[in-house]
Motif scaffolding. Structure first.
Motif, mmCIF file in Angstrom:
data_model
loop_
_atom_site.group_PDB
_atom_site.id
_atom_site.type_symbol
_atom_site.label_atom_id
_atom_site.label_comp_id
_atom_site.label_asym_id
_atom_site.label_seq_id
_atom_site.Cartn_x
_atom_site.Cartn_y
_atom_site.Cartn_z
ATOM 1 N N VAL A 238 34.517 32.146 26.828
ATOM 2 C CA VAL A 238 35.683 32.749 27.497
ATOM 3 C C VAL A 238 35.285 33.859 28.462
ATOM 4 O O VAL A 238 36.098 34.253 29.310
ATOM 5 N N ILE A 239 34.059 34.355 28.368
ATOM 6 C CA ILE A 239 33.673 35.518 29.186
ATOM 7 C C ILE A 239 33.678 35.195 30.667
ATOM 8 O O ILE A 239 34.267 35.926 31.480
ATOM 9 N N ASP A 240 33.023 34.125 31.082
ATOM 10 C CA ASP A 240 32.922 33.808 32.512
ATOM 11 C C ASP A 240 34.286 33.620 33.172
ATOM 12 O O ASP A 240 34.521 34.168 34.260
ATOM 13 N N PRO A 241 35.218 32.846 32.565
ATOM 14 C CA PRO A 241 36.533 32.740 33.220
ATOM 15 C C PRO A 241 37.308 34.056 33.242
ATOM 16 O O PRO A 241 38.044 34.316 34.195
ATOM 17 N N LEU A 242 37.152 34.902 32.230
ATOM 18 C CA LEU A 242 37.811 36.212 32.269
ATOM 19 C C LEU A 242 37.280 37.049 33.435
ATOM 20 O O LEU A 242 38.054 37.695 34.159
ATOM 21 N N LEU A 243 35.965 37.035 33.630
ATOM 22 C CA LEU A 243 35.380 37.763 34.763
ATOM 23 C C LEU A 243 35.849 37.156 36.081
ATOM 24 O O LEU A 243 36.119 37.879 37.053
ATOM 25 N N GLY A 244 35.947 35.826 36.125
ATOM 26 C CA GLY A 244 36.404 35.166 37.344
ATOM 27 C C GLY A 244 37.847 35.509 37.675
ATOM 28 O O GLY A 244 38.191 35.721 38.845
ATOM 29 N N ILE A 245 38.700 35.552 36.673
ATOM 30 C CA ILE A 245 40.102 35.926 36.886
ATOM 31 C C ILE A 245 40.188 37.329 37.486
ATOM 32 O O ILE A 245 40.905 37.563 38.471
ATOM 33 N N ALA A 246 39.443 38.273 36.899
ATOM 34 C CA ALA A 246 39.455 39.648 37.409
ATOM 35 C C ALA A 246 38.922 39.710 38.837
ATOM 36 O O ALA A 246 39.485 40.391 39.697
ATOM 37 N N ARG A 247 37.846 38.992 39.076
ATOM 38 C CA ARG A 247 37.237 39.014 40.411
ATOM 39 C C ARG A 247 38.188 38.449 41.459
ATOM 40 O O ARG A 247 38.269 38.955 42.588
ATOM 41 N N SER A 248 38.924 37.386 41.103
ATOM 42 C CA SER A 248 39.855 36.794 42.067
ATOM 43 C C SER A 248 40.977 37.771 42.415
ATOM 44 O O SER A 248 41.405 37.842 43.578
ATOM 45 N N TYR A 249 41.449 38.547 41.446
ATOM 46 C CA TYR A 249 42.450 39.582 41.734
ATOM 47 C C TYR A 249 41.867 40.649 42.668
ATOM 48 O O TYR A 249 42.516 41.085 43.624
ATOM 49 N N ARG A 250 40.634 41.079 42.358
ATOM 50 C CA ARG A 250 40.011 42.142 43.164
ATOM 51 C C ARG A 250 39.776 41.687 44.600
ATOM 52 O O ARG A 250 40.106 42.399 45.554
ATOM 53 N N LEU A 251 39.220 40.494 44.761
ATOM 54 C CA LEU A 251 38.908 40.003 46.096
ATOM 55 C C LEU A 251 40.172 39.737 46.901
ATOM 56 O O LEU A 251 40.211 39.973 48.117
ATOM 57 N N GLU A 252 41.207 39.270 46.236
ATOM 58 C CA GLU A 252 42.466 39.031 46.941
ATOM 59 C C GLU A 252 43.058 40.340 47.446
ATOM 60 O O GLU A 252 43.593 40.408 48.562
ATOM 61 N N ALA A 253 42.932 41.395 46.648
ATOM 62 C CA ALA A 253 43.482 42.691 47.058
ATOM 63 C C ALA A 253 42.680 43.318 48.192
ATOM 64 O O ALA A 253 43.250 43.958 49.082
ATOM 65 N N THR A 254 41.365 43.121 48.180
ATOM 66 C CA THR A 254 40.525 43.802 49.169
ATOM 67 C C THR A 254 40.286 42.974 50.429
ATOM 68 O O THR A 254 40.175 43.525 51.525
ATOM 69 N N ASN A 255 40.214 41.639 50.281
ATOM 70 C CA ASN A 255 39.893 40.789 51.425
ATOM 71 C C ASN A 255 41.080 40.006 51.953
ATOM 72 O O ASN A 255 41.005 39.420 53.033
#
Length: 449
Positions: A238-255
């Motif tokens: 479950v770790i990799d998809p949790l990190l991916g979910i967070a990263r997608s939120y961060r990248l969407e907000a910044t980029n």
């Protein structure tokens, strides 16, 4: 006279005896193959190579230089050379194997599959992407014709083909093959089998790379659902998809996102990650932070603790806080991450600055489909700058460029707005000078009169 004939026969038999004794037998080839296979399976490739070469020589001596019995020995030789990094030798062995198979069995011969796949992989490893895409597509078509459109045996062919298509910027074709890989896995093993996780994860990363963050998040959420049902292995998966979910939120907000969010149902719009604090900033969705904290909670329950995985999660949390303009919290997480990586044996992930937020100029080649570039001229700008210990950029200058002054100005402005994760030295964030970024820009070519 009879005695003379018998004597002649005896002499002739004596002369021919050595040749008969030296004739290659199936038993001899089988024995060499077994020795080759033992060395190859043990990854003792230097020991396997002379055995593979000997097997080719014996087979050629027994059957001739163009017999189909040579197809597999040549493929074995090519694979051994490939594993040893001798790509030129591998290409030659695979090409010969392909030719013999096609000449003796036609283009629909099953024997073609292995050498075609190996040849395509060799082209891909040597960055001959056009040749790789053609060869691997041929192998893929053959696999589907022989074993069905959704046979799982095509998976090792699909991924280097996708890599070639990505490198050729044939993104639409790459996207279709990513989706096809997921379909193949689901058809072969069922939609909830853990073997589906890898193709779903690869597709999620692709969507993230293409700036399609809502779709990427949906794919990561699907991966998370599958991982949660894997029993004893769920904690790690479950770790990799949790990190991916967070990263997608961060990248969407910044980029920003390159797709319309309204077209997708956000799987975390009604968050199931309850009971965790909300500290979002700069438009960051708080569910991203919750996903990261949940990943850390899960890792802390694992025994033994995976220090590298914990370091990666802390690093992602530091990235989150940095993009939320919470510098103190960010640097504290980076320091913790550095200690975890040190315990894992290498601090390499934090040894250089990492780009977190960068919006490319409107004229960037990255924003232009390949088909639209025929009527444009390409220019490049290389910017050199310092990444400060707090992630901001400073001293931004042009180090080389063939672009106009106006184009250079847009690139330098984009770099000044960019955010980087700082380099850590002995566990502390430090300034890094001489960081470079190359941006390729397109301008419309003037129409010819």
């Amino acid at each position: 006279m009879k005695r003379l004939l018998m004597l002649a026969a005896a002499v002739l038999a004596a002369v021919l005896a050595p040749a008969v004794a030296l004739a290659v037998t199936d038993a001899e080839r089988v024995a060499v193959y077994r020795d080759f296979r033992a060395a190859f399976d043990a990854r003792r490739y230097p020991d396997a190579l002379p055995l593979a070469e000997k097997l080719v020589a014996l087979t050629q001596e027994q059957y001739g230089a163009n017999d189909r019995e040579l197809v597999n020995p040549l493929a074995n030789l090519g694979t051994t050379q490939y594993r040893m990094g001798d790509y030129k030798g591998a290409e030659e062995a695979y090409l010969r194997s392909v030719k013999i198979a096609a000449d003796t069995g036609g283009n629909g011969d099953r024997l073609l599959l292995r050498p075609l796949q190996g040849l395509g992989a060799t082209y891909y490893a040597t960055r001959q992407y056009e040749d790789a895409s053609v060869t691997l597509q041929r192998a893929l078509d053959l696999s589907r014709n022989l074993d069905g459109l959704l046979n799982p045996g095509q998976m090792p062919i699909l991924y280097p083909l996708i890599g070639s298509l990505v490198s050729l910027e044939r993104h639409g074709e790459a996207d279709r093959e990513f989706q096809y890989a997921v379909r193949v896995a689901q058809s072969a093993w069922g939609s909830t089998d853990r073997r589906v996780i890898r193709p779903v994860d690869r597709y999620a990363h692709w969507l993230e790379h293409m700036g399609r963050y809502p779709s990427a998040r949906a794919a990561y959420a699907r991966e998370l659902t599958i991982a949660e049902g894997t029993g004893s292995r769920a904690a790690r998966l479950v770790i990799d998809p949790l990190l991916g979910i967070a990263r997608s939120y961060r990248l969407e907000a910044t980029n920003g996102s390159d797709e319309e969010t309204a077209q997708y149902v956000d799987p975390f719009a009604q968050s199931s990650l309850s009971g965790l604090p909300e500290h979002a900033g700069r438009g960051l969705n708080p569910d991203g932070e919750k996903a990261l904290l949940l990943a850390l909670q899960t890792i802390d329950k694992m025994r033994p603790v995976d220090h590298e995985l914990r370091g990666t999660s802390l690093m992602e949390l530091g990235d989150w806080y940095l993009c939320a303009d919470q510098a103190d919290r960010s640097l504290a997480r980076y320091r913790e991450a550095w200690k975890e990586f040190q315990q894992a044996g290498s601090t390499a992930p934090l040894d250089a600055p990492r780009q977190l937020a960068y919006r490319t100029p409107a004229s960037s080649a990255a924003r232009s489909p390949l088909a639209e570039r025929d009527s444009t001229d390409e220019h490049s700008v290389q910017a050199t700058f310092t990444v400060k210990h707090d992630g901001h950029t400073a001293n931004v200058t042009t180090s080389s460029s063939d672009a106009t002054a106006a184009q250079q100005k847009t690139v330098l402005a984009a770099v000044r707005r960019a955010r980087y994760a700082p380099r850590l030295l002995n566990g502390e964030p430090v300034d890094t000078e001489g960081v470079t970024l190359v941006e390729k820009l397109l301008t419309k070519r003037p129409r010819q009169p």
